[in-house]
Design a protein around this motif. Structure first.
Motif, PDB file in Angstrom:
ATOM      1  N   THR A 139       0.820  -1.206   0.000  1.00  0.00           N
ATOM      2  CA  THR A 139       0.000   0.000   0.000  1.00  0.00           C
ATOM      3  C   THR A 139       0.854   1.257   0.000  1.00  0.00           C
ATOM      4  OG1 THR A 139      -0.135  -0.024   2.418  1.00  0.00           O
ATOM      5  CG2 THR A 139      -1.890  -1.136   1.198  1.00  0.00           C
ATOM      6  N   MET A 140       0.259   2.325  -0.458  1.00  0.00           N
ATOM      7  CA  MET A 140       0.896   3.629  -0.476  1.00  0.00           C
ATOM      8  C   MET A 140      -0.179   4.670  -0.236  1.00  0.00           C
ATOM      9  SD  MET A 140       1.419   6.656  -2.231  1.00  0.00           S
ATOM     10  CE  MET A 140       0.916   6.353  -3.906  1.00  0.00           C
ATOM     11  N   TYR A 141       0.179   5.743   0.499  1.00  0.00           N
ATOM     12  CA  TYR A 141      -0.770   6.794   0.823  1.00  0.00           C
ATOM     13  C   TYR A 141      -0.157   8.164   0.591  1.00  0.00           C
ATOM     14  CZ  TYR A 141      -2.954   2.947   3.369  1.00  0.00           C
ATOM     15  OH  TYR A 141      -3.518   1.749   3.711  1.00  0.00           O
ATOM     16  N   VAL A 142      -0.981   9.105   0.219  1.00  0.00           N
ATOM     17  CA  VAL A 142      -0.542  10.490   0.187  1.00  0.00           C
ATOM     18  C   VAL A 142      -0.333  10.935   1.634  1.00  0.00           C
ATOM     19  CG1 VAL A 142      -2.871  11.480   0.243  1.00  0.00           C
ATOM     20  CG2 VAL A 142      -1.008  12.726  -0.862  1.00  0.00           C
ATOM     21  N   ASP A 143       0.603  11.825   1.849  1.00  0.00           N
ATOM     22  CA  ASP A 143       0.976  12.202   3.211  1.00  0.00           C
ATOM     23  C   ASP A 143      -0.215  12.691   4.036  1.00  0.00           C
ATOM     24  OD1 ASP A 143       4.324  13.529   2.541  1.00  0.00           O
ATOM     25  OD2 ASP A 143       3.580  11.497   2.837  1.00  0.00           O
ATOM     26  N   SER A 144      -1.127  13.395   3.394  1.00  0.00           N
ATOM     27  CA  SER A 144      -2.215  14.024   4.137  1.00  0.00           C
ATOM     28  C   SER A 144      -3.196  13.030   4.755  1.00  0.00           C
ATOM     29  CB  SER A 144      -2.980  15.000   3.242  1.00  0.00           C
ATOM     30  OG  SER A 144      -3.514  14.323   2.115  1.00  0.00           O
ATOM     31  N   VAL A 145      -3.148  11.761   4.326  1.00  0.00           N
ATOM     32  CA  VAL A 145      -4.089  10.772   4.864  1.00  0.00           C
ATOM     33  C   VAL A 145      -3.382   9.663   5.638  1.00  0.00           C
ATOM     34  CG1 VAL A 145      -5.665  11.259   2.962  1.00  0.00           C
ATOM     35  CG2 VAL A 145      -4.216   9.214   2.875  1.00  0.00           C
ATOM     36  N   LYS A 146      -2.073   9.680   5.664  1.00  0.00           N
ATOM     37  CA  LYS A 146      -1.339   8.628   6.370  1.00  0.00           C
ATOM     38  C   LYS A 146      -1.749   8.578   7.847  1.00  0.00           C
ATOM     39  CE  LYS A 146       2.836   8.413   3.533  1.00  0.00           C
ATOM     40  NZ  LYS A 146       4.280   8.735   3.461  1.00  0.00           N
ATOM     41  N   GLY A 147      -1.993   7.370   8.299  1.00  0.00           N
ATOM     42  CA  GLY A 147      -2.412   7.188   9.687  1.00  0.00           C
ATOM     43  C   GLY A 147      -3.905   7.340   9.902  1.00  0.00           C
ATOM     44  N   ARG A 148      -4.611   7.812   8.892  1.00  0.00           N
ATOM     45  CA  ARG A 148      -6.073   7.997   9.016  1.00  0.00           C
ATOM     46  C   ARG A 148      -6.859   7.109   8.060  1.00  0.00           C
ATOM     47  NH1 ARG A 148      -8.348  12.701   7.727  1.00  0.00           N
ATOM     48  NH2 ARG A 148      -6.777  13.294   6.175  1.00  0.00           N
ATOM     49  N   PHE A 149      -6.295   6.860   6.877  1.00  0.00           N
ATOM     50  CA  PHE A 149      -6.967   6.056   5.857  1.00  0.00           C
ATOM     51  C   PHE A 149      -6.261   4.710   5.714  1.00  0.00           C
ATOM     52  CE2 PHE A 149      -8.856   9.668   3.004  1.00  0.00           C
ATOM     53  CZ  PHE A 149      -9.399  10.261   4.138  1.00  0.00           C
ATOM     54  N   THR A 150      -7.043   3.695   5.397  1.00  0.00           N
ATOM     55  CA  THR A 150      -6.491   2.372   5.140  1.00  0.00           C
ATOM     56  C   THR A 150      -7.144   1.794   3.898  1.00  0.00           C
ATOM     57  OG1 THR A 150      -6.156   1.980   7.509  1.00  0.00           O
ATOM     58  CG2 THR A 150      -6.112   0.062   6.053  1.00  0.00           C
ATOM     59  N   VAL A 151      -6.324   1.387   2.952  1.00  0.00           N
ATOM     60  CA  VAL A 151      -6.823   0.754   1.733  1.00  0.00           C
ATOM     61  C   VAL A 151      -6.629  -0.753   1.861  1.00  0.00           C
ATOM     62  CG1 VAL A 151      -4.610   1.088   0.517  1.00  0.00           C
ATOM     63  CG2 VAL A 151      -6.721   0.733  -0.790  1.00  0.00           C
ATOM     64  N   SER A 152      -7.614  -1.494   1.387  1.00  0.00           N
ATOM     65  CA  SER A 152      -7.531  -2.960   1.432  1.00  0.00           C
ATOM     66  C   SER A 152      -8.260  -3.523   0.228  1.00  0.00           C
ATOM     67  CB  SER A 152      -8.119  -3.495   2.736  1.00  0.00           C
ATOM     68  OG  SER A 152      -9.490  -3.157   2.852  1.00  0.00           O
ATOM     69  N   ARG A 153      -8.048  -4.788  -0.017  1.00  0.00           N
ATOM     70  CA  ARG A 153      -8.718  -5.430  -1.143  1.00  0.00           C
ATOM     71  C   ARG A 153      -9.141  -6.825  -0.753  1.00  0.00           C
ATOM     72  NH1 ARG A 153      -4.667  -5.273  -6.015  1.00  0.00           N
ATOM     73  NH2 ARG A 153      -6.016  -6.859  -6.947  1.00  0.00           N
ATOM     74  N   ASP A 154     -10.285  -7.227  -1.274  1.00  0.00           N
ATOM     75  CA  ASP A 154     -10.786  -8.590  -1.093  1.00  0.00           C
ATOM     76  C   ASP A 154     -10.977  -9.156  -2.489  1.00  0.00           C
ATOM     77  OD1 ASP A 154     -12.226 -10.916  -0.682  1.00  0.00           O
ATOM     78  OD2 ASP A 154     -13.397 -10.095   0.958  1.00  0.00           O
ATOM     79  N   ASP A 155      -9.984  -9.883  -2.959  1.00  0.00           N
ATOM     80  CA  ASP A 155     -10.029 -10.395  -4.333  1.00  0.00           C
ATOM     81  C   ASP A 155     -11.165 -11.395  -4.522  1.00  0.00           C
ATOM     82  OD1 ASP A 155      -6.403 -10.382  -4.869  1.00  0.00           O
ATOM     83  OD2 ASP A 155      -7.904  -8.780  -4.965  1.00  0.00           O
ATOM     84  N   ALA A 156     -11.544 -12.099  -3.484  1.00  0.00           N
ATOM     85  CA  ALA A 156     -12.647 -13.052  -3.602  1.00  0.00           C
ATOM     86  C   ALA A 156     -13.965 -12.334  -3.886  1.00  0.00           C
ATOM     87  CB  ALA A 156     -12.761 -13.869  -2.322  1.00  0.00           C
ATOM     88  N   LYS A 157     -14.076 -11.098  -3.393  1.00  0.00           N
ATOM     89  CA  LYS A 157     -15.293 -10.313  -3.623  1.00  0.00           C
ATOM     90  C   LYS A 157     -15.103  -9.271  -4.715  1.00  0.00           C
ATOM     91  CE  LYS A 157     -17.047 -10.746   1.097  1.00  0.00           C
ATOM     92  NZ  LYS A 157     -17.520 -10.025   2.315  1.00  0.00           N
ATOM     93  N   ASN A 158     -13.912  -9.259  -5.323  1.00  0.00           N
ATOM     94  CA  ASN A 158     -13.616  -8.273  -6.377  1.00  0.00           C
ATOM     95  C   ASN A 158     -13.893  -6.853  -5.893  1.00  0.00           C
ATOM     96  OD1 ASN A 158     -12.932 -10.331  -8.229  1.00  0.00           O
ATOM     97  ND2 ASN A 158     -15.091 -10.610  -8.745  1.00  0.00           N
ATOM     98  N   THR A 159     -13.479  -6.577  -4.699  1.00  0.00           N
ATOM     99  CA  THR A 159     -13.794  -5.301  -4.073  1.00  0.00           C
ATOM    100  C   THR A 159     -12.564  -4.713  -3.392  1.00  0.00           C
ATOM    101  OG1 THR A 159     -16.089  -5.987  -3.690  1.00  0.00           O
ATOM    102  CG2 THR A 159     -15.311  -4.113  -2.422  1.00  0.00           C
TER     103      THR A 159
END
Length: 117
Positions: free
Chosen positions: A56-76
């Protein structure tokens, strides 16, 4: 591949939202999924990315506040947003960089996130 975002809305500062990006097809081989945002009168900004391997990678302004994840089984793909600030107000888009070439070749229609003071 069609991408459909959901989960946006109006939230007070300090609150949380979880955005979802559902793909019509498999994303297991998509090299990188990306969340962008665009605020009124501003340029589109890359917010977060997640590779097929889970990096994962985040723009500095959201680091520590946003989390990106993926569920390939749900294509989401998800974007969990916490400690929201008024400056996070924007239309949020998800996109797919299918081949990892730095080109977003598929886009969703966007979902509005509004953070009130």
């Amino acid at each position: 591949v069609q991408l459909v975002e959901s989960g946006g809305g109006l939230v007070q500062a300090g609150g949380s939202l979880r955005l979802s990006c559902a793909a019509s097809g498999s994303i297991i081989n998509v090299k990188r999924m990306i969340w962008y945002r665009q605020a009124p009168g501003k340029q589109r900004e890359l917010v977060a990315t997640i590779t097929s391997g889970g990096s994962t990678m985040y723009v500095d302004s959201v680091k520590g506040r946003f989390t990106v994840s993926r569920d390939d089984a749900k294509n989401t793909v998800y974007l969990q947003m916490s400690s929201l600030k008024p400056e996070d107000t924007a239309v949020y888009y998800c996109a797919a960089d299918s081949y990892g070439l730095g080109i977003s070749d598929y886009w969703g229609q966007g979902t509005q996130v509004t953070v009130s003071v």
